[in-house]
Motif scaffolding. Structure first.
Motif, PDB file in Angstrom:
ATOM      1  N   CYS A   1       0.879  -1.181   0.000  1.00 11.62           N
ATOM      2  CA  CYS A   1       0.000   0.000   0.000  1.00 11.62           C
ATOM      3  C   CYS A   1       0.912   1.225   0.000  1.00 11.62           C
ATOM      4  CB  CYS A   1      -0.922  -0.059   1.204  1.00 11.62           C
ATOM      5  SG  CYS A   1      -1.973   1.362   1.415  1.00 11.62           S
TER       6      CYS A   1
ATOM      7  N   GLY B   1       3.995   1.201   1.373  1.00 13.08           N
ATOM      8  CA  GLY B   1       5.384   0.750   1.303  1.00 13.08           C
ATOM      9  C   GLY B   1       6.218   1.075   2.546  1.00 13.08           C
TER      10      GLY B   1
ATOM     11  N   SER C   1       6.389  -5.917   2.059  1.00 16.13           N
ATOM     12  CA  SER C   1       5.509  -5.517   0.960  1.00 16.13           C
ATOM     13  C   SER C   1       6.205  -5.612  -0.393  1.00 16.13           C
ATOM     14  CB  SER C   1       4.941  -4.119   1.203  1.00 16.13           C
ATOM     15  OG  SER C   1       5.949  -3.238   1.622  1.00 16.13           O
TER      16      SER C   1
ATOM     17  N   THR D   1       1.314   9.369  11.991  1.00 16.45           N
ATOM     18  CA  THR D   1       1.944  10.690  12.078  1.00 16.45           C
ATOM     19  C   THR D   1       2.737  11.111  10.841  1.00 16.45           C
ATOM     20  OG1 THR D   1       3.806   9.606  13.152  1.00 16.45           O
ATOM     21  CG2 THR D   1       2.161  10.595  14.598  1.00 16.45           C
TER      22      THR D   1
ATOM     23  N   GLY E   1       0.860   4.198   4.401  1.00 15.01           N
ATOM     24  CA  GLY E   1      -0.345   3.637   3.791  1.00 15.01           C
ATOM     25  C   GLY E   1      -1.440   3.371   4.815  1.00 15.01           C
TER      26      GLY E   1
ATOM     27  N   PHE F   1      -1.525   3.858  15.539  1.00 13.18           N
ATOM     28  CA  PHE F   1      -1.307   4.866  16.583  1.00 13.18           C
ATOM     29  C   PHE F   1      -1.080   6.226  15.929  1.00 13.18           C
ATOM     30  CE2 PHE F   1      -0.234   0.930  18.610  1.00 13.18           C
ATOM     31  CZ  PHE F   1      -0.550   1.104  19.955  1.00 13.18           C
TER      32      PHE F   1
ATOM     33  N   TYR G   1       4.542  -3.991  18.726  1.00 10.59           N
ATOM     34  CA  TYR G   1       3.532  -3.569  17.762  1.00 10.59           C
ATOM     35  C   TYR G   1       3.726  -4.400  16.480  1.00 10.59           C
ATOM     36  CZ  TYR G   1       0.942  -0.097  14.901  1.00 10.59           C
ATOM     37  OH  TYR G   1       0.061   0.543  14.069  1.00 10.59           O
TER      38      TYR G   1
HETATM   39  C1  LIG Z   1       8.067   6.709   8.573  1.00  8.54           C
HETATM   40  C2  LIG Z   1       7.089   5.810   9.270  1.00  8.54           C
HETATM   41  C3  LIG Z   1       6.176   6.355  10.140  1.00  8.54           C
HETATM   42  C4  LIG Z   1       5.264   5.542  10.796  1.00  8.54           C
HETATM   43  N1  LIG Z   1       4.378   6.109  11.667  1.00  8.54           N
HETATM   44  C5  LIG Z   1       3.452   5.339  12.269  1.00  8.54           C
HETATM   45  C6  LIG Z   1       2.484   5.906  13.126  1.00  8.54           C
HETATM   46  O1  LIG Z   1       2.460   7.110  13.372  1.00  8.54           O
HETATM   47  N2  LIG Z   1       1.565   5.086  13.686  1.00  8.54           N
HETATM   48  C7  LIG Z   1       1.558   3.752  13.460  1.00  8.54           C
HETATM   49  O2  LIG Z   1       0.680   3.070  13.986  1.00  8.54           O
HETATM   50  N3  LIG Z   1       2.470   3.180  12.663  1.00  8.54           N
HETATM   51  C8  LIG Z   1       3.423   3.949  12.066  1.00  8.54           C
HETATM   52  N4  LIG Z   1       4.350   3.362  11.250  1.00  8.54           N
HETATM   53  C9  LIG Z   1       4.343   1.914  11.080  1.00  8.54           C
HETATM   54  C10 LIG Z   1       3.313   1.549  10.028  1.00  8.54           C
HETATM   55  O3  LIG Z   1       2.051   1.391  10.631  1.00  8.54           O
HETATM   56  C11 LIG Z   1       3.667   0.237   9.308  1.00  8.54           C
HETATM   57  O4  LIG Z   1       4.941   0.366   8.740  1.00  8.54           O
HETATM   58  C12 LIG Z   1       2.627  -0.120   8.266  1.00  8.54           C
HETATM   59  O5  LIG Z   1       2.838  -1.441   7.856  1.00  8.54           O
HETATM   60  C13 LIG Z   1       2.714   0.803   7.080  1.00  8.54           C
HETATM   61  O6  LIG Z   1       1.669   0.552   6.191  1.00  8.54           O
HETATM   62  P1  LIG Z   1       1.917   0.736   4.622  1.00  8.54           P
HETATM   63  O7  LIG Z   1       0.646   0.448   3.946  1.00  8.54           O
HETATM   64  O8  LIG Z   1       2.590   2.035   4.365  1.00  8.54           O
HETATM   65  O9  LIG Z   1       2.993  -0.389   4.393  1.00  8.54           O
HETATM   66  P2  LIG Z   1       3.210  -1.463   3.252  1.00  8.54           P
HETATM   67  O10 LIG Z   1       4.673  -1.727   3.313  1.00  8.54           O
HETATM   68  O11 LIG Z   1       2.646  -1.028   1.961  1.00  8.54           O
HETATM   69  O12 LIG Z   1       2.385  -2.697   3.765  1.00  8.54           O
HETATM   70  C14 LIG Z   1       2.746  -3.353   4.963  1.00  8.54           C
HETATM   71  C15 LIG Z   1       1.909  -4.612   5.070  1.00  8.54           C
HETATM   72  O13 LIG Z   1       0.548  -4.263   5.249  1.00  8.54           O
HETATM   73  C16 LIG Z   1      -0.305  -5.190   4.580  1.00  8.54           C
HETATM   74  N5  LIG Z   1      -1.183  -4.411   3.705  1.00  8.54           N
HETATM   75  C17 LIG Z   1      -1.018  -3.162   3.241  1.00  8.54           C
HETATM   76  N6  LIG Z   1      -2.099  -2.758   2.558  1.00  8.54           N
HETATM   77  C18 LIG Z   1      -2.978  -3.780   2.582  1.00  8.54           C
HETATM   78  C19 LIG Z   1      -4.285  -3.974   2.075  1.00  8.54           C
HETATM   79  N7  LIG Z   1      -4.946  -3.006   1.402  1.00  8.54           N
HETATM   80  N8  LIG Z   1      -4.893  -5.162   2.293  1.00  8.54           N
HETATM   81  C20 LIG Z   1      -4.266  -6.149   2.980  1.00  8.54           C
HETATM   82  N9  LIG Z   1      -3.016  -6.009   3.493  1.00  8.54           N
HETATM   83  C21 LIG Z   1      -2.390  -4.838   3.303  1.00  8.54           C
HETATM   84  C22 LIG Z   1       0.590  -6.184   3.878  1.00  8.54           C
HETATM   85  O14 LIG Z   1       0.703  -7.328   4.693  1.00  8.54           O
HETATM   86  C23 LIG Z   1       1.938  -5.484   3.834  1.00  8.54           C
HETATM   87  O15 LIG Z   1       3.039  -6.372   3.907  1.00  8.54           O
HETATM   88  C24 LIG Z   1       5.270   4.148  10.574  1.00  8.54           C
HETATM   89  C25 LIG Z   1       6.215   3.603   9.692  1.00  8.54           C
HETATM   90  C26 LIG Z   1       7.118   4.418   9.063  1.00  8.54           C
HETATM   91  C27 LIG Z   1       8.128   3.813   8.137  1.00  8.54           C
END
Ligand SMILES: Cc1cc2nc3c(=O)[nH]c(=O)nc-3n(C[C@H](O)[C@H](O)[C@H](O)COP(=O)(O)OP(=O)(O)OC[C@H]3O[C@@H](n4cnc5c(N)ncnc54)[C@H](O)[C@@H]3O)c2cc1C
Length: 500
Positions: free
Chosen positions: A119, A121, A128, A179, A184, A194, A453
């Motif tokens: 999503c 990344g 992902s 934050t 994603g 969070f 987490y």
């Molecule tokens: C810079 C940064 C800031 C962050 N800040 C916070 C914060 O403030 N609060 C917090 O709670 N967390 C935070 N995180 C952690 C964050 O919640 C996780 O890294 C989360 O996995 C990010 O989601 P993404 O969709 O961007 O990741 P992606 O790398 O795209 O996806 C991660 C995983 O989510 C699953 N996934 C994604 N989309 C879908 C979908 N549509 N359907 C089914 N599965 C899906 C897959 O299993 C995938 O492997 C942060 C991370 C980073 C790097």
């Protein structure tokens, strides 16, 4: 959709004519009828070959795109925020909507492909993306729609937090998200979520009303408290274990768009006092106050700092009292606290090129901040002359803690906060030494943690540690996994292994 249609179909030859605008066109130029057969890998590590005819048939069925190595967009898709995960999927599917996601899941299941879902990344564990498998990249699915009358938001499964914050706040409404605005919705929400408003309105997952998901059998299911309630329980915290969410629906709350936010930083010699105050006041602070402790050792030998990232979203009349403990900590070096736009605050931690820096992180929940932990945090971190090192908390409590641990899959309710330490480095630099020192520092902090987490899951953890983190919710998750993903097609996540 019949899965069998992918194998041995003569439809594929006719389909080639329908592909002139797709990236696969380049492949057809070299091989006029079909792209070359593709070497790939299954979820359990077997090497397989996918006939080129099946890939062209897949491309013809999609409204979105198939990308192979060398296609424009392939490298953007395969790379995630942390470019140290430099993986090369055999193919990338970019669905344009739920129907394409069904096609992609059917294709993945047909070949038992190692399957990654992307999503925003931001995955800390790099799950992902993958080597030689299928990456389903949801970046074409980013629509957001707000209904101010019902106070509901609906976003597509590939959406980023920023568009939800932006669209909702235009109506004076919010739902709690993370934050950093380029995170994603998909990954963040399914694992918990969070953020600056979570103590006031709960985790992102506490505000979920419904979802649409394509499960491993290729079915598109609507999920809510009334429809598929078992899956609704599991999706609220169970991550990507059960399928691909194509749409999320959230409750919205009216909120003034002006909040008091920003950083307040003190000399590093104050770190222990700040942590002592944090450990006490963090339990009593009003729900409208989010206090995230952080200490940063910037690169280049600059001053070490300790302080807080603040967001106070309550009434103006309560601000002075809420922030009084901070004012008693002495004269700050950086006082960035001010009335500001909530959406601007939500974007204040964004980076222009999120793929420019490698990073490594360790994290876990702490139930409190005892004196011994304050000493370990403030005395153990080592600075590096060239790379940036941080320790930070994401405060929990308030509305987060008022939900029962068994109410949904998300298991870690009774915690003070999420404690994390990380190191970042510009790509090209060798991070080995500093990763080692980050691990050594974490070894002194980890004994104070209870669970972690799942969205920050460390790839180095054992299965026993991962399973036990779900607490009393684990067995129910396994039952759901057996029902909705018995072959563990969706294994690149905080994985719940099926028992069948
Ligand atoms: C810079 C940064 C800031 C962050 N800040 C916070 C914060 O403030 N609060 C917090 O709670 N967390 C935070 N995180 C952690 C964050 O919640 C996780 O890294 C989360 O996995 C990010 O989601 P993404 O969709 O961007 O990741 P992606 O790398 O795209 O996806 C991660 C995983 O989510 C699953 N996934 C994604 N989309 C879908 C979908 N549509 N359907 C089914 N599965 C899906 C897959 O299993 C995938 O492997 C942060 C991370 C980073 C790097």
């Amino acid at each position: 959709m019949k899965r069998r249609a992918f194998l041995g179909s003569t439809f594929a030859a006719a389909a080639v004519a329908a592909l002139p605008t797709r990236p696969l066109q380049a492949v057809f130029r070299e091989a006029p009828l079909f792209p070359a057969d593709l070497d790939a890998i299954t979820g359990d590590g077997r090497q397989i070959t996918i006939p080129g005819s099946d890939i062209s048939e897949l491309a013809a069925r999609l409204h979105g795109r198939v990308l192979l190595a060398g296609d424009e967009g392939y490298d953007v898709a395969r790379l995630i925020r942390n470019p140290s995960f430099d993986k090369h999927p055999a193919l990338v599917i970019q669905p344009s909507g739920a129907a394409d996601v069904q096609t992609a899941v059917d294709f993945a299941a047909e070949y038992s492909l190692l399957t990654a879902v992307k999503c925003g990344g931001h995955s800390h564990s790099g799950k992902s993306t993958c080597d030689m498998g299928l990456q389903i990249d949801l970046s074409l699915m980013r629509g957001a729609r707000i209904d101010p009358a019902t106070r509901r938001a609906r976003v597509e499964g590939g959406s980023l937090l920023g568009s939800l914050d932006h669209e909702a706040m235009a109506h004076g409404l919010v739902t709690p998200m993370g934050t950093v605005s380029h995170t994603g919705v998909g990954g963040l929400v399914l694992g918990g979520g969070f953020g600056r408003l979570a103590r006031r309105y709960g985790l992102a997952v506490d505000n979920l009303v419904s979802l649409d998901i394509v499960t491993a059998d290729g079915e598109l299911r609507h999920v809510s408290a009334e429809s598929n309630p078992d899956l609704f329980w599991g999706l609220r915290g169970g991550g990507g274990n059960f399928g691909i969410v194509t749409s999320f629906e959230f409750d919205l709350h009216p909120m003034d768009r002006t909040v008091i936010g920003g950083p307040i930083m003190f000399p590093y010699s104050k770190a222990r006092d700040l942590l002592t105050m944090y450990g006490e006041y963090g339990h009593e602070a009003p729900d409208e106050l989010q206090l995230d402790y952080f200490q940063a050792f910037p690169p280049g030998g600059a001053d070490w700092l300790a302080g807080f990232a603040v967001c106070y979203s309550g009434p103006e009349s309560g601000a002075d009292a809420a922030l009084a403990p901070l004012q008693k900590m002495g004269t700050p070096i950086v006082d960035g606290l001010r009335a500001m736009d909530y959406v601007a605050l939500q974007r204040s931690g964004d980076v222009d090129d999120p793929r420019a820096m490698g990073s490594y992180m360790k994290g876990g929940f702490v139930p409190e901040v005892p004196a011994d932990l304050a000493i370990a945090i403030s005395s153990g971190m080592q600075a590096h002359p060239e790379r940036s090192t941080q320790l930070f908390f994401q405060q929990s409590g308030g509305a987060i803690n008022r939900v029962r641990e068994s109410a949904m899959a998300f298991p870690n309710r009774r915690v003070f906060g999420n404690m994390m330490t990380s190191v970042d480095w510009p790509m090209g630099a060798d991070p080995a030494t500093h990763i080692a020192s980050c691990r050594a520092y974490w070894a002194t902090l980890e004994p104070f943690t209870e669970g972690f987490y799942t969205n920050d899951q460390d790839p180095e953890l054992s299965k026993v540690q991962v399973d036990s983190n779900w607490g009393g919710n684990h067995d129910r998750l396994v039952t759901l996994k057996d029902r909705y993903d018995p072959t563990n097609l969706f294994r690149l996540n905080a994985n719940v292994e099926p028992s069948v």
